[in-house]
Design a protein around this motif. Structure first.
Motif, PDB file in Angstrom:
ATOM      1  N   CYS A  10       0.853  -1.195   0.000  1.00 57.01           N
ATOM      2  CA  CYS A  10       0.000   0.000   0.000  1.00 57.01           C
ATOM      3  C   CYS A  10       0.887   1.242   0.000  1.00 57.01           C
ATOM      4  O   CYS A  10       1.881   1.311   0.717  1.00 57.01           O
ATOM      5  N   ILE A  11       0.513   2.244  -0.822  1.00 58.77           N
ATOM      6  CA  ILE A  11       1.285   3.477  -0.882  1.00 58.77           C
ATOM      7  C   ILE A  11       0.535   4.633  -0.220  1.00 58.77           C
ATOM      8  O   ILE A  11       0.963   5.780  -0.310  1.00 58.77           O
ATOM      9  N   GLY A  12      -0.586   4.318   0.426  1.00 57.40           N
ATOM     10  CA  GLY A  12      -1.287   5.338   1.203  1.00 57.40           C
ATOM     11  C   GLY A  12      -1.973   6.404   0.377  1.00 57.40           C
ATOM     12  O   GLY A  12      -2.174   7.527   0.838  1.00 57.40           O
ATOM     13  N   ALA A  13      -2.314   6.083  -0.852  1.00 59.15           N
ATOM     14  CA  ALA A  13      -2.928   7.074  -1.735  1.00 59.15           C
ATOM     15  C   ALA A  13      -4.326   7.470  -1.264  1.00 59.15           C
ATOM     16  O   ALA A  13      -4.774   8.580  -1.532  1.00 59.15           O
ATOM     17  N   HIS A  26      -7.473   4.651   6.998  1.00 60.56           N
ATOM     18  CA  HIS A  26      -6.024   4.822   7.101  1.00 60.56           C
ATOM     19  C   HIS A  26      -5.621   4.659   8.555  1.00 60.56           C
ATOM     20  O   HIS A  26      -6.315   5.142   9.437  1.00 60.56           O
ATOM     21  N   VAL A  33      -3.457   1.469   4.573  1.00 58.15           N
ATOM     22  CA  VAL A  33      -4.835   0.990   4.620  1.00 58.15           C
ATOM     23  C   VAL A  33      -5.077   0.036   5.798  1.00 58.15           C
ATOM     24  O   VAL A  33      -4.219  -0.762   6.176  1.00 58.15           O
ATOM     25  N   CYS A  55      -7.408   1.451  -6.896  1.00 64.39           N
ATOM     26  CA  CYS A  55      -6.195   1.410  -6.068  1.00 64.39           C
ATOM     27  C   CYS A  55      -4.961   1.461  -6.983  1.00 64.39           C
ATOM     28  O   CYS A  55      -4.738   0.557  -7.782  1.00 64.39           O
ATOM     29  N   PRO A  56      -4.162   2.517  -6.871  1.00 65.51           N
ATOM     30  CA  PRO A  56      -3.030   2.671  -7.785  1.00 65.51           C
ATOM     31  C   PRO A  56      -1.939   1.623  -7.571  1.00 65.51           C
ATOM     32  O   PRO A  56      -1.127   1.390  -8.466  1.00 65.51           O
ATOM     33  N   ALA A  57      -1.935   1.025  -6.412  1.00 66.24           N
ATOM     34  CA  ALA A  57      -0.919   0.000  -6.129  1.00 66.24           C
ATOM     35  C   ALA A  57      -1.437  -1.407  -6.419  1.00 66.24           C
ATOM     36  O   ALA A  57      -0.672  -2.370  -6.369  1.00 66.24           O
ATOM     37  N   VAL A  59      -3.418  -3.357  -4.684  1.00 69.83           N
ATOM     38  CA  VAL A  59      -3.214  -4.240  -3.529  1.00 69.83           C
ATOM     39  C   VAL A  59      -4.518  -4.730  -2.904  1.00 69.83           C
ATOM     40  O   VAL A  59      -4.488  -5.499  -1.941  1.00 69.83           O
ATOM     41  N   ILE A  60      -5.651  -4.267  -3.434  1.00 68.73           N
ATOM     42  CA  ILE A  60      -6.939  -4.696  -2.883  1.00 68.73           C
ATOM     43  C   ILE A  60      -7.455  -5.885  -3.680  1.00 68.73           C
ATOM     44  O   ILE A  60      -7.444  -5.878  -4.903  1.00 68.73           O
TER      45      ILE A  60
HETATM   46  S1  SF4 Z   1      -6.079   2.928  -2.588  1.00 70.55           S
HETATM   47 FE1  SF4 Z   1      -4.586   1.232  -2.472  1.00 70.55          FE
HETATM   48  S2  SF4 Z   1      -2.638   2.224  -2.164  1.00 70.55           S
HETATM   49 FE2  SF4 Z   1      -4.212   3.717  -1.672  1.00 70.55          FE
HETATM   50  S3  SF4 Z   1      -4.528   3.550   0.554  1.00 70.55           S
HETATM   51 FE3  SF4 Z   1      -6.003   2.209  -0.455  1.00 70.55          FE
HETATM   52  S4  SF4 Z   1      -4.992   0.199  -0.524  1.00 70.55           S
HETATM   53 FE4  SF4 Z   1      -3.404   1.725  -0.148  1.00 70.55          FE
END
Ligand code: SF4
Length: 65
Positions: A10-13, A26, A33, A55-57, A59-60
């Protein structure tokens, strides 16, 4: 439906939190996440699926419960 998110990547976007705030949060320390509802109610399905796609990474993940 079962929701997972890989905090290691996760990059915290925050798009997931904006898209489905009932399911994603968050953490205060790292801004990564947290899953609030791993098995969310059916009426959250569309928002969770949108969060997965946005999700830009990438990861979901969403699986059948
Ligand atoms: S959208 Fe993806 S990268 Fe951003 S906070 Fe949520 S899980 Fe993390």
């Amino acid at each position: 439906m079962r929701v997972r998110a890989d905090r290691e990547r996760c990059i915290g976007a925050g798009l997931c939190v904006l898209t489905a705030p009932e399911v994603f949060e968050h953490d205060d320390d790292e801004g990564l996440v947290i899953i609030l509802e791993a098995t969310p109610a059916a009426h959250h399905r569309d928002n969770v699926e949108l969060a997965r796609r946005l999700c830009p990474a990438g990861v979901i993940s969403v699986e059948p419960a």
